[in-house]
Enzyme design. Sequence first.
Site, PDB file in Angstrom:
ATOM      1  N   THR A 136     -43.472 -21.736 -13.301  1.00  0.00           N
ATOM      2  CA  THR A 136     -43.290 -21.545 -14.732  1.00  0.00           C
ATOM      3  C   THR A 136     -44.169 -22.549 -15.463  1.00  0.00           C
ATOM      4  O   THR A 136     -44.336 -23.686 -14.997  1.00  0.00           O
ATOM      5  CB  THR A 136     -41.824 -21.728 -15.212  1.00  0.00           C
ATOM      6  N   ASP A 138     -43.255 -23.895 -18.012  1.00  0.00           N
ATOM      7  CA  ASP A 138     -42.336 -24.831 -18.670  1.00  0.00           C
ATOM      8  C   ASP A 138     -42.071 -26.096 -17.842  1.00  0.00           C
ATOM      9  O   ASP A 138     -41.593 -27.094 -18.372  1.00  0.00           O
ATOM     10  CB  ASP A 138     -40.986 -24.146 -18.946  1.00  0.00           C
TER      11      ASP A 138
HETATM   12  O1  F6P Z   1     -40.768 -19.380 -19.429  1.00  0.00           O
HETATM   13  C1  F6P Z   1     -42.080 -19.210 -19.824  1.00  0.00           C
HETATM   14  C2  F6P Z   1     -42.161 -18.874 -21.277  1.00  0.00           C
HETATM   15  O2  F6P Z   1     -43.523 -18.728 -21.609  1.00  0.00           O
HETATM   16  C3  F6P Z   1     -41.480 -19.851 -22.220  1.00  0.00           C
HETATM   17  O3  F6P Z   1     -42.260 -20.998 -22.465  1.00  0.00           O
HETATM   18  C4  F6P Z   1     -41.259 -18.981 -23.423  1.00  0.00           C
HETATM   19  O4  F6P Z   1     -40.150 -19.443 -24.171  1.00  0.00           O
HETATM   20  C5  F6P Z   1     -40.982 -17.632 -22.825  1.00  0.00           C
HETATM   21  O5  F6P Z   1     -41.528 -17.632 -21.529  1.00  0.00           O
HETATM   22  C6  F6P Z   1     -41.568 -16.470 -23.592  1.00  0.00           C
HETATM   23  O6  F6P Z   1     -41.124 -15.293 -23.003  1.00  0.00           O
HETATM   24  P1  F6P Z   1     -41.739 -13.852 -23.257  1.00  0.00           P
HETATM   25  O7  F6P Z   1     -43.076 -13.798 -22.583  1.00  0.00           O
HETATM   26  O8  F6P Z   1     -40.765 -12.939 -22.660  1.00  0.00           O
HETATM   27  O9  F6P Z   1     -41.901 -13.714 -24.738  1.00  0.00           O
END
Ligand code: F6P
Length: 376
Positions: A136, A138
């Site tokens: 991830t 994150d």
């Molecule tokens: O977990 C990775 C991430 O990019 C986070 O940083 C963010 O909050 C989320 O996914 C965004 O999710 P999506 O791509 O579903 O909008």
Amino acid sequence: MATKIKRIGILTAGGDSPGLNAAIRGVGKAALGSYGIETVGFRDGFRGLVENRRLDLDRTALSGILTVGGTILGTSRDKPHRMEIDGKTRDMTGAIKDNLKKWGIDCVVCLGGGGTQKSALRLSKGGINVITLPKTIDNDVAMTDQTFGYATALDIATEAIDRLHSTAHSHHRIIVVEIMGHRAGWLTLGAGLAGGADVVLIPEIPYDVEKISEAIGQRSKRGSNFSIVAVAEGAMSRDDARVFDSAEKKLERAKSLNEKIEAKHAIAALEVRHQDNTLRLAHQLEGLTHLESRVTILGHVQRGGTPSAADRILATRLGTACADLIAKEQFGVMVAARGESAVPVPLDQVAGKRKSVPRDHPWIDAARRLGTCLGD
Ligand code: F6P
């Protein structure tokens, strides 16, 4: 080494991140090259396991993907125990187990973040051989030094801050740059430190807007009438953090189904309100400092494109170590990065735990010693 394992499945779940293909390649090539184990890829996360959407990951399919961004398998946020099938939410654990047996697949490798670790633990408890890798941008997965995807996203966010500096300086503006990271501040703190942001706001340290405006005012007095404010998407003011905290405690305490639903609705409403937090913050700062402000939301740019060298190496070493653990039939674990080695960690020590930035982390200390405002 001889092994009983003949064929494995692999899937990518949750948000995509740079390094996924490097990891798929690492697992597949090492499994085949060292143990003669075949690898089959499942498309679009756990859904592929249910709908039998698969492709053979032979040498040809695994070749030429190291530098490719995203995931060649596709991904989704579907959960195996709560999957929408024909308009109904169903637990597909039993069906997945039967499918794997039918297809002669001895183990499933799940590449994902916090949500995927939880899903994998459920499958493992349901009697399925699983092993996971931590991915991830994150960097918030527990028990591993780092997740792959983080290093690339950190480079992208840092470059963005570098570029924003010259325009903020030229126009004497505040530029508020929103950085991803879900509920953890690793990306924002890392990029803020590497890019020399003047203010760094992360979820782990709720902020006071007055303190930020004071810091910007001090900079103006010293002749720097521009500022870069790096704000994590999950960062909150002290007041908002208190409201969120109490909503989450209500959910923890909820006993009846009704109480749970009510608490979940309350949290969802707060999350919706939080979506334009960065815009509100920029507006507040403009009012308090009388400096013009602009907002840049980096968004999915941070997840796209080719992985950095650091992510390619991390994904490759975790992927190849994963093949060794599979051959030894060590299942129900996540392959974690620990120093230079890769170690198996039982999934119940990972699932449901978030690795947040500790308030006494050396990066926080370094930022403070530079005079960076952390909003507190
Ligand atoms: O977990 C990775 C991430 O990019 C986070 O940083 C963010 O909050 C989320 O996914 C965004 O999710 P999506 O791509 O579903 O909008």
